[in-house]
Design a protein around this motif. Structure first.
Motif, PDB file in Angstrom:
ATOM      1  N   VAL A  82      49.969 -19.470 -48.808  1.00 30.72           N
ATOM      2  CA  VAL A  82      49.393 -20.596 -48.062  1.00 30.72           C
ATOM      3  C   VAL A  82      48.514 -21.480 -48.947  1.00 30.72           C
ATOM      4  O   VAL A  82      48.252 -22.628 -48.598  1.00 30.72           O
ATOM      5  CB  VAL A  82      48.589 -20.113 -46.831  1.00 30.72           C
TER       6      VAL A  82
ATOM      7  N   THR B  69      50.466 -24.542 -49.996  1.00 29.87           N
ATOM      8  CA  THR B  69      50.532 -25.533 -48.916  1.00 29.87           C
ATOM      9  C   THR B  69      49.238 -26.322 -48.829  1.00 29.87           C
ATOM     10  O   THR B  69      49.254 -27.546 -48.684  1.00 29.87           O
ATOM     11  CB  THR B  69      50.810 -24.839 -47.569  1.00 29.87           C
ATOM     12  N   ALA B  70      48.101 -25.631 -48.932  1.00 29.59           N
ATOM     13  CA  ALA B  70      46.806 -26.302 -48.845  1.00 29.59           C
ATOM     14  C   ALA B  70      46.609 -27.267 -50.013  1.00 29.59           C
ATOM     15  O   ALA B  70      46.188 -28.415 -49.818  1.00 29.59           O
ATOM     16  CB  ALA B  70      45.678 -25.275 -48.812  1.00 29.59           C
TER      17      ALA B  70
ATOM     18  N   SER C  68      48.871 -30.285 -49.598  1.00 28.18           N
ATOM     19  CA  SER C  68      48.364 -31.146 -48.524  1.00 28.18           C
ATOM     20  C   SER C  68      47.152 -31.947 -48.981  1.00 28.18           C
ATOM     21  O   SER C  68      47.069 -33.157 -48.755  1.00 28.18           O
ATOM     22  CB  SER C  68      47.995 -30.302 -47.304  1.00 28.18           C
TER      23      SER C  68
ATOM     24  N   PRO D 156      49.533 -27.436 -38.997  1.00 33.32           N
ATOM     25  CA  PRO D 156      50.184 -26.192 -39.438  1.00 33.32           C
ATOM     26  C   PRO D 156      51.649 -26.450 -39.808  1.00 33.32           C
ATOM     27  O   PRO D 156      52.292 -27.342 -39.249  1.00 33.32           O
ATOM     28  CB  PRO D 156      50.103 -25.275 -38.214  1.00 33.32           C
ATOM     29  N   THR D 157      52.163 -25.678 -40.745  1.00 34.21           N
ATOM     30  CA  THR D 157      53.552 -25.851 -41.171  1.00 34.21           C
ATOM     31  C   THR D 157      54.497 -24.880 -40.470  1.00 34.21           C
ATOM     32  O   THR D 157      55.708 -25.086 -40.490  1.00 34.21           O
ATOM     33  CB  THR D 157      53.671 -25.671 -42.684  1.00 34.21           C
TER      34      THR D 157
ATOM     35  N   ASN E 148      50.242 -17.912 -42.413  1.00 27.74           N
ATOM     36  CA  ASN E 148      50.916 -19.210 -42.548  1.00 27.74           C
ATOM     37  C   ASN E 148      50.016 -20.386 -42.155  1.00 27.74           C
ATOM     38  O   ASN E 148      50.476 -21.493 -41.996  1.00 27.74           O
ATOM     39  CB  ASN E 148      52.211 -19.229 -41.721  1.00 27.74           C
TER      40      ASN E 148
ATOM     41  N   ASN F  96      47.539 -23.487 -42.350  1.00 29.42           N
ATOM     42  CA  ASN F  96      47.306 -24.551 -43.319  1.00 29.42           C
ATOM     43  C   ASN F  96      45.794 -24.695 -43.503  1.00 29.42           C
ATOM     44  O   ASN F  96      45.103 -25.199 -42.630  1.00 29.42           O
ATOM     45  CB  ASN F  96      47.919 -25.863 -42.836  1.00 29.42           C
ATOM     46  N   TYR F  97      45.294 -24.264 -44.651  1.00 27.78           N
ATOM     47  CA  TYR F  97      43.857 -24.268 -44.903  1.00 27.78           C
ATOM     48  C   TYR F  97      43.342 -25.604 -45.423  1.00 27.78           C
ATOM     49  O   TYR F  97      42.169 -25.720 -45.762  1.00 27.78           O
ATOM     50  CB  TYR F  97      43.502 -23.148 -45.892  1.00 27.78           C
TER      51      TYR F  97
END
Length: 200
Positions: A86, A89-90, A93, A150-151, A159, A161-162
């Motif tokens: 995760v 992803t963070a 983003s 969130p993804t 999972n 999204n931070y």
């Protein structure tokens, strides 16, 4: 090769080849643009230990201390990717929000500016400019909002999204620093050009 390029061009040639061939992740984190942002803020005495980060390498004339600072931060932020998915992803983003969101500020400022105070340049869209500014600003707000969502569903700790948490902590810390300390001494950009003769 040294005869072909000036020292600055040589540095950027090496940087570009390194980014594209060896370390594509540096493009994601924005290491080199970020280092020049650190340098600019340090020049204006806008961040702690500015005297260290604003120093230029005597031979290459690049802010090598700022580059090393940003490289260390990128490595520290990137290490959790090895174990926790995760984090990627963070980081993606946050980088996208910073990159795209940076365009929102001048677009919004131009949208709010009175037409009589604006001197158009060679590329001007006339009466179509305001609707285009509005569409661009709304689109940027939409894309930034999407990268905070969130993804995967259902949402779990594995999972989540931070990015909103990280942005909240970062922006909150900066705002707190401003309220408690920085507003007392930070006066904005430091003028480094002599207006009489135009010399830096």
């Amino acid at each position: 090769m040294l005869e072909e390029f000036s020292s600055r061009k040589l540095v950027w040639k090496i940087v570009d080849e390194t980014e594209t061939e060896s370390f594509p992740g540096y493009r994601l984190t924005g290491l080199f643009p970020w280092s020049f942002q650190v340098y600019a803020l340090s020049r204006d005495k806008g961040i702690p230990f500015s005297s260290i980060w604003k120093k230029l390498h005597p031979k290459r004339k690049v802010p090598s201390n700022a580059v090393w600072l940003c490289a260390a931060i990128c490595i520290l932020l990137g290490l959790p990717i090895l174990k926790i998915n995760v984090v990627f992803t963070a980081i993606t983003s946050i980088c996208t929000i910073g990159w795209v969101g940076g365009y929102a500020v001048p677009i919004f400022a131009r949208l709010m500016m009175a037409e009589k105070n604006f001197n158009p340049g060679p590329f001007y869209m006339g009466k179509a400019s305001r609707p285009i500014y509005l569409i661009a600003f709304v689109w940027i707000c939409y894309t930034c909002s999407v990268f905070l969502l969130p993804t995967y569903y259902p949402i779990s700790w594995n999972n989540f999204n931070y990015a909103p948490v990280a942005l909240g902590i970062g922006l909150g810390s900066i705002m707190l620093w401003w309220v408690l300390d920085a507003r007392k001494w930070f006066k904005g950009p430091v003028r480094n050009i002599n207006s009489e003769n135009g010399k830096v």
